[in-house]
Motif scaffolding. Sequence first.
Motif, PDB file in Angstrom:
ATOM      1  N   ILE A  38      -6.398  14.791 -11.110  1.00  0.00           N
ATOM      2  CA  ILE A  38      -6.538  13.815 -10.028  1.00  0.00           C
ATOM      3  C   ILE A  38      -6.821  12.444 -10.631  1.00  0.00           C
ATOM      4  O   ILE A  38      -7.692  12.309 -11.494  1.00  0.00           O
ATOM      5  N   LEU A  39      -6.078  11.436 -10.191  1.00  0.00           N
ATOM      6  CA  LEU A  39      -6.380  10.063 -10.563  1.00  0.00           C
ATOM      7  C   LEU A  39      -7.351   9.521  -9.532  1.00  0.00           C
ATOM      8  O   LEU A  39      -7.038   9.473  -8.345  1.00  0.00           O
ATOM      9  N   ASN A  40      -8.543   9.126  -9.979  1.00  0.00           N
ATOM     10  CA  ASN A  40      -9.632   8.750  -9.079  1.00  0.00           C
ATOM     11  C   ASN A  40     -10.038   7.318  -9.424  1.00  0.00           C
ATOM     12  O   ASN A  40     -10.800   7.085 -10.348  1.00  0.00           O
ATOM     13  N   THR A  41      -9.526   6.351  -8.674  1.00  0.00           N
ATOM     14  CA  THR A  41      -9.563   4.961  -9.097  1.00  0.00           C
ATOM     15  C   THR A  41     -10.032   4.014  -8.002  1.00  0.00           C
ATOM     16  O   THR A  41      -9.975   4.337  -6.810  1.00  0.00           O
ATOM     17  N   GLY A  42     -10.467   2.842  -8.409  1.00  0.00           N
ATOM     18  CA  GLY A  42     -10.782   1.792  -7.449  1.00  0.00           C
ATOM     19  C   GLY A  42      -9.556   1.021  -7.022  1.00  0.00           C
ATOM     20  O   GLY A  42      -9.605   0.235  -6.074  1.00  0.00           O
ATOM     21  N   ARG A  43      -8.444   1.228  -7.711  1.00  0.00           N
ATOM     22  CA  ARG A  43      -7.217   0.500  -7.394  1.00  0.00           C
ATOM     23  C   ARG A  43      -6.642   0.898  -6.042  1.00  0.00           C
ATOM     24  O   ARG A  43      -6.847   2.017  -5.561  1.00  0.00           O
ATOM     25  N   ALA A  44      -5.873  -0.015  -5.468  1.00  0.00           N
ATOM     26  CA  ALA A  44      -5.072   0.308  -4.286  1.00  0.00           C
ATOM     27  C   ALA A  44      -3.879   1.162  -4.732  1.00  0.00           C
ATOM     28  O   ALA A  44      -3.457   1.120  -5.896  1.00  0.00           O
ATOM     29  N   TYR A  45      -3.326   1.917  -3.796  1.00  0.00           N
ATOM     30  CA  TYR A  45      -2.225   2.836  -4.112  1.00  0.00           C
ATOM     31  C   TYR A  45      -1.036   2.105  -4.731  1.00  0.00           C
ATOM     32  O   TYR A  45      -0.452   2.563  -5.718  1.00  0.00           O
ATOM     33  N   ALA A  46      -0.708   0.952  -4.174  1.00  0.00           N
ATOM     34  CA  ALA A  46       0.446   0.200  -4.688  1.00  0.00           C
ATOM     35  C   ALA A  46       0.235  -0.218  -6.139  1.00  0.00           C
ATOM     36  O   ALA A  46       1.186  -0.223  -6.938  1.00  0.00           O
ATOM     37  N   ASP A  47      -1.002  -0.562  -6.505  1.00  0.00           N
ATOM     38  CA  ASP A  47      -1.287  -0.955  -7.882  1.00  0.00           C
ATOM     39  C   ASP A  47      -1.246   0.238  -8.834  1.00  0.00           C
ATOM     40  O   ASP A  47      -0.935   0.095 -10.013  1.00  0.00           O
ATOM     41  N   VAL A  48      -1.580   1.410  -8.320  1.00  0.00           N
ATOM     42  CA  VAL A  48      -1.470   2.618  -9.142  1.00  0.00           C
ATOM     43  C   VAL A  48       0.002   2.932  -9.408  1.00  0.00           C
ATOM     44  O   VAL A  48       0.403   3.207 -10.549  1.00  0.00           O
TER      45      VAL A  48
END
Length: 265
Positions: A38-48
């Motif tokens: 799982i990628l668990n990030t503070g980024r927005a989906y579009a930036d991921v």
Amino acid sequence: MKCFSIDLDGTLLNSQHEISEENLKTLSDLQAQGHCLILNTGRAYADVKKIKAIQEMKLPIFCVNGSVLFSENGELLYEATIPIPVYKDLFSFLKEMGVGILVYTNDGGFPSTLPPLHHKSKEELDAIFTQFNYDAILEKEELKIYKLIALVHIDQLARIDEVKKSLFGKFDLTMASSFPNNIEITSGEAHKGKALIRYQQMMNQKFEEIIAFGDGGNDLGQFEVADIAVAMGNAPRHIQQAANIVTKSNDEDGFSYAVRHLLNS
């Protein structure tokens, strides 16, 4: 099945915001072994999804510090939002504190998301924040607010400390920092650790072990629910102290090193 919950910036990504060949190989090997990644990030989906290597992967992606959960096929599973009246009060408060404000919504981030601003000068940041018309955000139809980021230039860290102290206890929201010069503010239901628990419930499964990787204050939430918390060598000291294991830095393939040499996976 084990769950590997992996932060992006400062963790899986190196200083060039890329996933190294070594880290990619480790991800592929873990998938082949049948583990859940799982990628668990503070980024927005579009930036991921702008990251080329990730475009070719099929992984669940938890965005905006657990505010928005996407399945491995890109299906929206869950979203936690900040009520508009709360957003208005919070925005006014941050405006009075004199910090830059980023607003993450279901229609994108305004005036920007965080990744494009990492290397901007103080003058460039000031221009971005002073010239943007924030009133236009509230005119959007079916608006959903996921996160606000209070941001200052890296040489103004004392101002972020002032904002943290002033915010404490004022709003029923989750606050964390992905970098020393910001505060990320989300719904009280948005939290990297809560997202992992929520995902298990939604998928009707129980991971035999959760191994969380991170480098920032917003990773402490996933450390809380993990069986093993792995901090990067580049993480601040207090993040390393909250972890079970400290690996090499993100520029030394620290994720891969932990998996292959420290976790016996």
